[in-house]
Write a protein that holds these residues in place. Structure first.
Motif, PDB file in Angstrom:
ATOM      1  N   ILE A  16       0.858  -1.187   0.000  1.00  8.65           N
ATOM      2  CA  ILE A  16       0.000   0.000   0.000  1.00  8.65           C
ATOM      3  C   ILE A  16       0.891   1.233   0.000  1.00  8.65           C
ATOM      4  O   ILE A  16       1.875   1.312   0.727  1.00  8.65           O
ATOM      5  N   GLY A  17       0.559   2.182  -0.881  1.00 14.67           N
ATOM      6  CA  GLY A  17       1.372   3.386  -1.031  1.00 14.67           C
ATOM      7  C   GLY A  17       2.431   3.267  -2.111  1.00 14.67           C
ATOM      8  O   GLY A  17       3.161   4.219  -2.369  1.00 14.67           O
ATOM      9  N   CYS A  36      -5.727   1.457  -1.198  1.00 15.35           N
ATOM     10  CA  CYS A  36      -6.248   0.428  -0.304  1.00 15.35           C
ATOM     11  C   CYS A  36      -6.912  -0.670  -1.119  1.00 15.35           C
ATOM     12  O   CYS A  36      -7.142  -0.517  -2.321  1.00 15.35           O
ATOM     13  N   LEU A  37      -7.191  -1.780  -0.453  1.00 20.15           N
ATOM     14  CA  LEU A  37      -7.922  -2.879  -1.069  1.00 20.15           C
ATOM     15  C   LEU A  37      -8.589  -3.664   0.037  1.00 20.15           C
ATOM     16  O   LEU A  37      -8.236  -3.538   1.209  1.00 20.15           O
ATOM     17  N   GLU A  46      -4.662   5.945  -6.456  1.00 23.01           N
ATOM     18  CA  GLU A  46      -4.479   7.395  -6.544  1.00 23.01           C
ATOM     19  C   GLU A  46      -3.543   7.676  -7.709  1.00 23.01           C
ATOM     20  O   GLU A  46      -2.773   6.806  -8.116  1.00 23.01           O
ATOM     21  N   GLN A  47      -3.618   8.899  -8.252  1.00 24.26           N
ATOM     22  CA  GLN A  47      -2.749   9.315  -9.365  1.00 24.26           C
ATOM     23  C   GLN A  47      -2.832   8.288 -10.503  1.00 24.26           C
ATOM     24  O   GLN A  47      -1.821   7.822 -11.026  1.00 24.26           O
ATOM     25  N   PHE A  72      -5.076  -9.131 -12.779  1.00 24.37           N
ATOM     26  CA  PHE A  72      -3.951  -9.240 -11.864  1.00 24.37           C
ATOM     27  C   PHE A  72      -3.408  -7.868 -11.506  1.00 24.37           C
ATOM     28  O   PHE A  72      -3.704  -6.869 -12.147  1.00 24.37           O
ATOM     29  N   LEU A  73      -2.605  -7.833 -10.439  1.00 23.96           N
ATOM     30  CA  LEU A  73      -1.987  -6.611  -9.926  1.00 23.96           C
ATOM     31  C   LEU A  73      -0.481  -6.821  -9.915  1.00 23.96           C
ATOM     32  O   LEU A  73      -0.019  -7.880  -9.485  1.00 23.96           O
ATOM     33  N   VAL A  74       0.269  -5.836 -10.399  1.00 23.51           N
ATOM     34  CA  VAL A  74       1.721  -5.937 -10.474  1.00 23.51           C
ATOM     35  C   VAL A  74       2.335  -4.789  -9.690  1.00 23.51           C
ATOM     36  O   VAL A  74       1.958  -3.631  -9.883  1.00 23.51           O
ATOM     37  N   LEU A  75       3.273  -5.092  -8.813  1.00 23.92           N
ATOM     38  CA  LEU A  75       4.035  -4.067  -8.108  1.00 23.92           C
ATOM     39  C   LEU A  75       5.114  -3.556  -9.041  1.00 23.92           C
ATOM     40  O   LEU A  75       5.871  -4.332  -9.625  1.00 23.92           O
TER      41      LEU A  75
END
Length: 80
Positions: A16-17, A36-37, A46-47, A72-75
């Motif tokens: 997060i962040g 958040c999730l 955000e942004q 999917f989510l990628v960092l």
């Protein structure tokens, strides 16, 4: 050296962040900062920038992505 096992939930709390990419089932990418999730994988960014076929289409301050739309989510790793 001891290795601590980490759950996916632990990992998600740690990022997060941080900047991420969320790829939707439709193929559209949203890039932004993970705000958040929840347990349903609903995601607030955000942004946020929206990319279609690799091309920037829109910029949003905040975006909410319903969990069942995400593929999917990628960092994104950044150099410091």
């Amino acid at each position: 050296m001891s290795l601590r096992k980490q759950t996916p939930s632990d990992f998600l709390k740690q990022i997060i962040g941080r900047p991420v990419v969320v790829k939707l089932n439709s193929g559209v990418d949203y890039r932004g900062v993970l705000a958040c999730l929840d347990g349903y994988m609903n995601i607030a960014l955000e942004q946020t920038e929206e990319y279609v076929n690799g091309q920037l289409k829109n910029k949003y301050g905040d975006a909410f992505i319903r969990g069942n739309n995400g593929n999917f989510l990628v960092l994104l790793l950044t150099r410091r």
